[in-house]
Design a protein around this motif. Structure first.
Motif, PDB file in Angstrom:
ATOM      1  N   GLU A 147      20.927  52.287  40.779  1.00 24.31           N
ATOM      2  CA  GLU A 147      20.443  52.340  39.400  1.00 24.31           C
ATOM      3  C   GLU A 147      18.940  52.612  39.353  1.00 24.31           C
ATOM      4  O   GLU A 147      18.471  53.448  38.576  1.00 24.31           O
ATOM      5  N   ARG A 148      18.203  51.902  40.181  1.00 21.85           N
ATOM      6  CA  ARG A 148      16.751  52.094  40.188  1.00 21.85           C
ATOM      7  C   ARG A 148      16.392  53.512  40.622  1.00 21.85           C
ATOM      8  O   ARG A 148      15.532  54.154  40.027  1.00 21.85           O
ATOM      9  N   TRP A 149      17.060  53.992  41.653  1.00 22.12           N
ATOM     10  CA  TRP A 149      16.768  55.339  42.123  1.00 22.12           C
ATOM     11  C   TRP A 149      17.143  56.389  41.086  1.00 22.12           C
ATOM     12  O   TRP A 149      16.431  57.388  40.913  1.00 22.12           O
ATOM     13  N   SER A 150      18.257  56.205  40.370  1.00 19.02           N
ATOM     14  CA  SER A 150      18.708  57.201  39.399  1.00 19.02           C
ATOM     15  C   SER A 150      17.734  57.374  38.247  1.00 19.02           C
ATOM     16  O   SER A 150      17.783  58.391  37.542  1.00 19.02           O
ATOM     17  N   GLU A 151      16.839  56.401  38.030  1.00 19.11           N
ATOM     18  CA  GLU A 151      15.861  56.495  36.962  1.00 19.11           C
ATOM     19  C   GLU A 151      14.537  57.109  37.422  1.00 19.11           C
ATOM     20  O   GLU A 151      13.613  57.284  36.628  1.00 19.11           O
ATOM     21  N   SER A 152      14.443  57.435  38.694  1.00 15.73           N
ATOM     22  CA  SER A 152      13.212  58.018  39.225  1.00 15.73           C
ATOM     23  C   SER A 152      13.151  59.514  38.925  1.00 15.73           C
ATOM     24  O   SER A 152      14.159  60.152  38.603  1.00 15.73           O
ATOM     25  N   ARG A 153      11.945  60.066  39.044  1.00 17.51           N
ATOM     26  CA  ARG A 153      11.744  61.487  38.790  1.00 17.51           C
ATOM     27  C   ARG A 153      12.461  62.304  39.875  1.00 17.51           C
ATOM     28  O   ARG A 153      12.386  62.033  41.061  1.00 17.51           O
ATOM     29  N   GLY A 154      13.153  63.316  39.443  1.00 20.08           N
ATOM     30  CA  GLY A 154      13.865  64.186  40.372  1.00 20.08           C
ATOM     31  C   GLY A 154      15.256  63.723  40.742  1.00 20.08           C
ATOM     32  O   GLY A 154      16.009  64.476  41.369  1.00 20.08           O
ATOM     33  N   ALA A 155      15.616  62.488  40.358  1.00 22.37           N
ATOM     34  CA  ALA A 155      16.931  61.975  40.741  1.00 22.37           C
ATOM     35  C   ALA A 155      18.058  62.758  40.077  1.00 22.37           C
ATOM     36  O   ALA A 155      19.108  62.990  40.685  1.00 22.37           O
ATOM     37  N   LYS A 156      17.851  63.186  38.829  1.00 18.40           N
ATOM     38  CA  LYS A 156      18.918  63.883  38.110  1.00 18.40           C
ATOM     39  C   LYS A 156      19.303  65.175  38.815  1.00 18.40           C
ATOM     40  O   LYS A 156      20.480  65.514  38.920  1.00 18.40           O
ATOM     41  N   ARG A 157      18.304  65.921  39.308  1.00 15.26           N
ATOM     42  CA  ARG A 157      18.614  67.162  40.011  1.00 15.26           C
ATOM     43  C   ARG A 157      19.385  66.884  41.295  1.00 15.26           C
ATOM     44  O   ARG A 157      20.339  67.596  41.638  1.00 15.26           O
ATOM     45  N   VAL A 158      18.974  65.845  41.993  1.00 14.73           N
ATOM     46  CA  VAL A 158      19.674  65.494  43.228  1.00 14.73           C
ATOM     47  C   VAL A 158      21.107  65.088  42.918  1.00 14.73           C
ATOM     48  O   VAL A 158      22.051  65.469  43.636  1.00 14.73           O
ATOM     49  N   LEU A 159      21.292  64.342  41.843  1.00 19.61           N
ATOM     50  CA  LEU A 159      22.629  63.871  41.493  1.00 19.61           C
ATOM     51  C   LEU A 159      23.545  65.024  41.097  1.00 19.61           C
ATOM     52  O   LEU A 159      24.758  64.983  41.366  1.00 19.61           O
ATOM     53  N   VAL A 160      22.985  66.047  40.465  1.00 21.68           N
ATOM     54  CA  VAL A 160      23.795  67.226  40.137  1.00 21.68           C
ATOM     55  C   VAL A 160      24.311  67.873  41.416  1.00 21.68           C
ATOM     56  O   VAL A 160      25.492  68.239  41.526  1.00 21.68           O
ATOM     57  N   VAL A 161      23.432  68.007  42.410  1.00 14.81           N
ATOM     58  CA  VAL A 161      23.833  68.578  43.690  1.00 14.81           C
ATOM     59  C   VAL A 161      24.879  67.697  44.360  1.00 14.81           C
ATOM     60  O   VAL A 161      25.897  68.185  44.882  1.00 14.81           O
ATOM     61  N   VAL A 162      24.641  66.381  44.348  1.00 19.32           N
ATOM     62  CA  VAL A 162      25.594  65.446  44.960  1.00 19.32           C
ATOM     63  C   VAL A 162      26.954  65.551  44.285  1.00 19.32           C
ATOM     64  O   VAL A 162      28.002  65.549  44.958  1.00 19.32           O
ATOM     65  N   LEU A 163      26.963  65.659  42.959  1.00 21.44           N
ATOM     66  CA  LEU A 163      28.228  65.742  42.234  1.00 21.44           C
ATOM     67  C   LEU A 163      28.981  67.021  42.594  1.00 21.44           C
ATOM     68  O   LEU A 163      30.188  66.982  42.874  1.00 21.44           O
ATOM     69  N   VAL A 164      28.287  68.142  42.595  1.00 20.87           N
ATOM     70  CA  VAL A 164      28.941  69.411  42.909  1.00 20.87           C
ATOM     71  C   VAL A 164      29.493  69.394  44.334  1.00 20.87           C
ATOM     72  O   VAL A 164      30.651  69.776  44.573  1.00 20.87           O
ATOM     73  N   VAL A 165      28.673  68.942  45.286  1.00 25.17           N
ATOM     74  CA  VAL A 165      29.124  68.888  46.681  1.00 25.17           C
ATOM     75  C   VAL A 165      30.303  67.928  46.828  1.00 25.17           C
ATOM     76  O   VAL A 165      31.277  68.214  47.532  1.00 25.17           O
ATOM     77  N   SER A 166      30.242  66.785  46.141  1.00 24.00           N
ATOM     78  CA  SER A 166      31.326  65.788  46.235  1.00 24.00           C
ATOM     79  C   SER A 166      32.632  66.356  45.700  1.00 24.00           C
ATOM     80  O   SER A 166      33.702  66.151  46.289  1.00 24.00           O
ATOM     81  N   LEU A 167      32.561  67.075  44.590  1.00 22.35           N
ATOM     82  CA  LEU A 167      33.772  67.670  44.024  1.00 22.35           C
ATOM     83  C   LEU A 167      34.373  68.700  44.976  1.00 22.35           C
ATOM     84  O   LEU A 167      35.599  68.765  45.146  1.00 22.35           O
ATOM     85  N   LEU A 168      33.525  69.486  45.609  1.00 21.02           N
ATOM     86  CA  LEU A 168      34.020  70.493  46.548  1.00 21.02           C
ATOM     87  C   LEU A 168      34.601  69.852  47.804  1.00 21.02           C
ATOM     88  O   LEU A 168      35.629  70.302  48.321  1.00 21.02           O
ATOM     89  N   VAL A 169      33.950  68.800  48.303  1.00 17.78           N
ATOM     90  CA  VAL A 169      34.469  68.098  49.480  1.00 17.78           C
ATOM     91  C   VAL A 169      35.817  67.454  49.161  1.00 17.78           C
ATOM     92  O   VAL A 169      36.725  67.418  50.007  1.00 17.78           O
ATOM     93  N   LEU A 170      35.962  66.966  47.930  1.00 16.09           N
ATOM     94  CA  LEU A 170      37.206  66.298  47.533  1.00 16.09           C
ATOM     95  C   LEU A 170      38.405  67.231  47.651  1.00 16.09           C
ATOM     96  O   LEU A 170      39.521  66.778  47.940  1.00 16.09           O
TER      97      LEU A 170
END
Length: 385
Positions: A231-254
């Motif tokens: 939660e703390r990390w997700s509120e930091s600057r730049g976290a949203k862009r990283v999370l978008v990448v993580v989400l896309v990669v996670s969906l593809l790995v799934l």
């Protein structure tokens, strides 16, 4: 503020559970259609089945993969109350989980049996060798029904989806150990998580089911232990862009097994390794559901939240509904089965939640309190003696 954010993220996880349950329904509707509508062999490039099986559209019908998301969610959500209270009652948890899992499952088996008796399932109504012909129960007997009620077999043909509850029960019993390991190793969360994924890959390649599924629950437990840090990390600057990448990669790995099927032939050790890696994708999606603003907002909308409320009931009863329609109409009428079966499954899931699962929530809470008090009384009496 932190307390409100936790509630929001839990609502998002409820929505994710609902979406996963809906995907499982679509998966079984696709299985009804496949033997009739899908050409044999590798789907032709740009064909309908190529789009459904070899592109990210597979996410809409990735049933087994959605179950892995369920397992990660269970590992995270079930452990959270234990992290919030020092005096948490483990006997109470086990008693509550038995009631919340076992009694609805028995009711679902009874429902499936009633449909099986009322609507005969003639083998000629489905394609020979198909999933319906091989995996779904077409007749019944009392001895077999008693065995199915234990839920400990490899399959539960009266209601095939119930095979997952065996692992849910085992996770409930192993949860204290999972929690201790996750807490002790929380600072080394990355190698610990990768080790769990590695064990899952080994279990999948070696066909060792405990290794295949239990590490998936542990990944959820590790997420719960690290939730505040996430939660703390997700509120930091730049976290949203990283999370978008993580989400896309996670969906593809799934769905990596399907996307890479032209290169890594299904059924090989390489394909099984990709299936084992799906747990990593499921864990990434759960993390993003709790942290990524856009995904969280979607999952907190009315429709995902409704699906989340009835998700367990929908999961339990949709297959008997779909199988009954397929045997009654014939799987060659799969468009009608899908058109009627999807809304009927949703309606049946809602009714099951309203009249079976929801009342059992109160029973589960009573069982939790009763088990906790019984153990406390036993300990006090033992000390007095």
């Amino acid at each position: 503020m932190p307390r409100r954010r936790n509630r929001e993220r839990l609502h998002a996880l409820d929505g994710l559970r609902g979406v996963a349950a809906f995907i499982v329904v679509l998966h079984h509707l696709l299985l009804v259609a496949q033997p009739v509508a899908q050409p044999s062999g590798e789907p032709a490039l740009w064909s309908v089945w190529w789009w459904l099986e070899r592109t990210p559209l597979k996410l809409l019908t990735a049933g087994h993969e959605a179950v892995l998301v369920f397992f990660v969610l269970s590992g995270a959500v079930v452990v959270l109350p234990a992290l919030r209270r020092i005096d948490f009652s483990w006997p109470g948890l086990v008693a509550s989980r038995v009631v919340r899992l076992l009694l609805p499952a028995w009711a679902a088996i009874a429902f499936a049996t009633i449909l099986l008796v009322i609507v005969p399932r003639l083998p000629a109504q489905v394609t020979g060798g198909s999933w319906l012909a091989r995996q779904v129960q077409s007749d019944w007997s009392w001895p077999r029904l008693v065995v199915q009620l234990s839920l400990m077999g490899q399959v539960v043909p009266y209601d095939n989806v119930l095979w997952t509850l065996k692992w849910e029960f085992l996770f409930s019993l192993l949860l204290p150990g999972f929690l201790v390991v996750a807490v002790v190793l929380r600072r080394w969360w990355l190698p610990t998580g990768l080790l769990a994924v590695g064990l899952g890959v080994a279990g999948t390649v070696g066909h060792i089911q405990p290794l295949e599924y239990l590490p998936v629950f542990f990944l959820g437990t590790l997420i719960a232990v690290r939730l505040q840090a996430i939660e703390r990390w997700s509120e930091s600057r730049g976290a949203k862009r990283v999370l978008v990448v993580v989400l896309v990669v996670s969906l593809l790995v799934l769905i990596g097994e399907f996307l890479l099927a032209p290169v890594v032939r299904m059924g090989t050790d390489g394909s099984h390794a990709l299936i084992g890696l799906e747990a990593l994708g499921a864990a990434g999606i759960v993390v993003c559901a709790g942290a990524a603003t856009g995904l969280r907002r979607f999952l907190e909308h009315r429709v995902p939240q409704f699906l989340g409320r009835i998700s367990f009931s929908l999961y339990l009863v949709h297959l008997p509904v779909i199988a009954t329609l397929a045997f009654a109409l014939g799987d060659w009428n799969w468009p009608i089965v899908a058109a009627v079966g999807l809304p009927l499954a949703l309606l049946t899931g809602w009714a099951f939640f309203r009249f079976v699962e929801k009342p059992l929530h109160k029973v589960a809470r009573s069982a939790k309190r009763g088990a906790s008090r019984a153990v406390e009384r036993y300990i006090r009496s033992s000390r007095a003696a």
